[in-house]
Design an enzyme around this catalytic site. Structure first.
Site, PDB file in Angstrom:
ATOM      1  N   SER A   1       0.867  -1.178   0.000  1.00 43.60           N
ATOM      2  CA  SER A   1       0.000   0.000   0.000  1.00 43.60           C
ATOM      3  C   SER A   1       0.901   1.225   0.000  1.00 43.60           C
ATOM      4  O   SER A   1       2.076   1.141   0.395  1.00 43.60           O
ATOM      5  CB  SER A   1      -0.853  -0.007   1.276  1.00 43.60           C
ATOM      6  OG  SER A   1      -1.443   1.254   1.500  1.00 43.60           O
TER       7      SER A   1
ATOM      8  N   TYR B   1      -2.506  -1.036  10.398  1.00 41.55           N
ATOM      9  CA  TYR B   1      -2.404  -1.186   8.939  1.00 41.55           C
ATOM     10  C   TYR B   1      -1.058  -0.642   8.438  1.00 41.55           C
ATOM     11  O   TYR B   1      -0.353  -1.299   7.662  1.00 41.55           O
ATOM     12  CB  TYR B   1      -3.568  -0.447   8.284  1.00 41.55           C
ATOM     13  CG  TYR B   1      -3.712  -0.657   6.798  1.00 41.55           C
ATOM     14  CD1 TYR B   1      -4.446  -1.730   6.292  1.00 41.55           C
ATOM     15  CD2 TYR B   1      -3.143   0.227   5.887  1.00 41.55           C
ATOM     16  CE1 TYR B   1      -4.598  -1.921   4.929  1.00 41.55           C
ATOM     17  CE2 TYR B   1      -3.288   0.040   4.525  1.00 41.55           C
ATOM     18  CZ  TYR B   1      -4.018  -1.029   4.038  1.00 41.55           C
ATOM     19  OH  TYR B   1      -4.163  -1.216   2.681  1.00 41.55           O
TER      20      TYR B   1
HETATM   21  P1  NAD Z   1     -11.366  -6.209  -0.375  1.00 37.01           P
HETATM   22  O1  NAD Z   1     -11.994  -6.012   0.967  1.00 37.01           O
HETATM   23  O2  NAD Z   1     -12.160  -5.958  -1.603  1.00 37.01           O
HETATM   24  O3  NAD Z   1     -10.726  -7.654  -0.475  1.00 37.01           O
HETATM   25  C1  NAD Z   1     -10.033  -8.237   0.593  1.00 37.01           C
HETATM   26  C2  NAD Z   1      -9.952  -9.724   0.350  1.00 37.01           C
HETATM   27  O4  NAD Z   1      -9.266 -10.319   1.468  1.00 37.01           O
HETATM   28  C3  NAD Z   1     -11.321 -10.405   0.276  1.00 37.01           C
HETATM   29  O5  NAD Z   1     -11.286 -11.433  -0.681  1.00 37.01           O
HETATM   30  C4  NAD Z   1     -11.496 -10.980   1.683  1.00 37.01           C
HETATM   31  O6  NAD Z   1     -12.382 -12.081   1.752  1.00 37.01           O
HETATM   32  C5  NAD Z   1     -10.063 -11.390   1.954  1.00 37.01           C
HETATM   33  N1  NAD Z   1      -9.802 -11.622   3.378  1.00 37.01           N
HETATM   34  C6  NAD Z   1      -9.974 -10.793   4.422  1.00 37.01           C
HETATM   35  N2  NAD Z   1      -9.648 -11.412   5.559  1.00 37.01           N
HETATM   36  C7  NAD Z   1      -9.259 -12.669   5.225  1.00 37.01           C
HETATM   37  C8  NAD Z   1      -8.800 -13.794   5.952  1.00 37.01           C
HETATM   38  N3  NAD Z   1      -8.675 -13.765   7.282  1.00 37.01           N
HETATM   39  N4  NAD Z   1      -8.500 -14.916   5.271  1.00 37.01           N
HETATM   40  C9  NAD Z   1      -8.638 -14.984   3.924  1.00 37.01           C
HETATM   41  N5  NAD Z   1      -9.053 -13.941   3.177  1.00 37.01           N
HETATM   42  C10 NAD Z   1      -9.359 -12.803   3.831  1.00 37.01           C
HETATM   43  O7  NAD Z   1     -10.076  -5.275  -0.346  1.00 37.01           O
HETATM   44  P2  NAD Z   1      -9.094  -4.756  -1.491  1.00 37.01           P
HETATM   45  O8  NAD Z   1      -9.202  -3.290  -1.501  1.00 37.01           O
HETATM   46  O9  NAD Z   1      -9.229  -5.508  -2.746  1.00 37.01           O
HETATM   47  O10 NAD Z   1      -7.697  -5.076  -0.777  1.00 37.01           O
HETATM   48  C11 NAD Z   1      -6.809  -6.062  -1.223  1.00 37.01           C
HETATM   49  C12 NAD Z   1      -5.419  -5.697  -0.739  1.00 37.01           C
HETATM   50  O11 NAD Z   1      -5.045  -4.444  -1.299  1.00 37.01           O
HETATM   51  C13 NAD Z   1      -5.280  -5.556   0.777  1.00 37.01           C
HETATM   52  O12 NAD Z   1      -4.071  -6.112   1.214  1.00 37.01           O
HETATM   53  C14 NAD Z   1      -5.284  -4.052   0.971  1.00 37.01           C
HETATM   54  O13 NAD Z   1      -4.624  -3.676   2.146  1.00 37.01           O
HETATM   55  C15 NAD Z   1      -4.559  -3.611  -0.275  1.00 37.01           C
HETATM   56  N6  NAD Z   1      -4.766  -2.217  -0.633  1.00 37.01           N
HETATM   57  C16 NAD Z   1      -6.023  -1.761  -0.935  1.00 37.01           C
HETATM   58  C17 NAD Z   1      -6.179  -0.418  -1.254  1.00 37.01           C
HETATM   59  C18 NAD Z   1      -7.513   0.164  -1.592  1.00 37.01           C
HETATM   60  O14 NAD Z   1      -7.609   1.392  -1.681  1.00 37.01           O
HETATM   61  N7  NAD Z   1      -8.545  -0.625  -1.809  1.00 37.01           N
HETATM   62  C19 NAD Z   1      -5.076   0.435  -1.273  1.00 37.01           C
HETATM   63  C20 NAD Z   1      -3.831  -0.074  -0.968  1.00 37.01           C
HETATM   64  C21 NAD Z   1      -3.684  -1.402  -0.656  1.00 37.01           C
END
Ligand code: NAD
Length: 260
Positions: free
Chosen positions: A142, A155
């Protein structure tokens, strides 16, 4: 490009992970999807990948906060499809609170899912990659792997840790045809972002519109959300042979956020 390869993407029932899994499948890889959610919706995603791209897709419900389940997921993937060639450590959760009120169990959960899971999965997958003299590990970090924001102590700590893990495993595997990199998105419009809006409204006493404009997109000079397609495009490039000299890199895809 990835015919016959096996890609395991954690947290791929939603958002960024789902887009990455579908992109690898579109490029010929058999995929393991993982994450939580509605059973029927997950089965629809899994069978949709097989139907749309003519590859094999299996689902693992392993909980990324549990090291033993993560090791079993990697071993089961190996038995079902062959050892994992491409590992994307992507599962992640968020919680927003001032540090003095931050629930201890939320801290532990975020460190486990956002940081330790990447260690457990890499630990389990590296031997198979070394044996094949080829592998790709991508950690979804991130912008918060590089800079902090208030109220996100767990985080930000976990994501900074992911950057360190990325560099360390990259050095250990560089001579084995394996690359290890971190992708650092700014704000991407996914359920993870949508869900933190109410808590941010409460923590900062703002309206929904103010949170989107003045908190989320305030940090992003482009004033636009990053898309999941842009991230899966970068992930695909990192798994290509052209990217074989990119390892240990912490790559920003954040609309200029961390340039400031
Ligand atoms: P999201 O909530 O859409 O997806 C998260 C995924 O992780 C889902 O499939 C969920 O079921 C899974 N998950 C959560 N807890 C779990 C567990 N204990 N075991 C197995 N699976 C689990 O979120 P996203 O935005 O797609 O995020 C994905 C990654 O990208 C994360 O690591 C997040 O920190 C990172 N990220 C997201 C953003 C953003 O703005 N959306 C920005 C930077 C980084």
């Amino acid at each position: 490009m990835h015919q016959g390869k096996v890609a395991l993407v954690t947290g791929s029932t939603s958002g960024i992970g789902l887009a990455i899994a579908r992109t690898f499948a579109q490029n010929g890889a058999n995929v393991v999807i993982n994450g939580f959610g509605d059973k029927d919706a997950i089965e629809q995603e899994r069978s949709g990948i097989e139907k749309d791209f003519g590859v094999k897709a299996i689902y693992s419900g392993a909980d990324m906060s549990k090291g033993d389940q993560i090791a079993a997921m990697v071993a089961d993937a190996g038995k079902a499809l062959g050892s994992v060639d491409i590992l994307v450590n992507n599962a992640g959760i968020q919680f927003v609170s001032p540090v003095e009120d931050f629930p201890v169990e939320k801290w532990d959960q975020i460190i486990a899912i956002n940081l330790s899971a990447a260690f457990h999965a890499s630990r389990a997958a590296v031997p198979g990659m070394k044996a094949k003299k080829w592998g790709r590990i991508i950690n979804t970090a991130s912008a918060h792997a590089l800079v902090a924001s208030p109220f996100k102590s767990a985080y930000v700590s976990a994501k900074h840790g992911v950057a360190g893990l990325t560099k360390t495993v990259a050095l250990e595997t560089a001579a084995h045809g394996i690359t290890v990199n971190a992708i650092c998105p700014g704000y991407v419009w996914t359920p993870l972002v949508e869900k933190q809006i109410p808590d941010t409204m409460a923590a900062r006493n703002l309206t929904r519109e103010q949170v989107i404009k003045d908190v989320l997109l305030a940090a992003q000079p482009t004033k636009e959300f990053v898309t999941v397609e842009e991230i899966s495009g970068l992930a695909l490039y990192l798994t290509s042979d052209l990217a074989r000299s990119i390892t240990g890199a912490i790559l920003s895809i954040d609309g200029g956020w961390t340039a400031a």
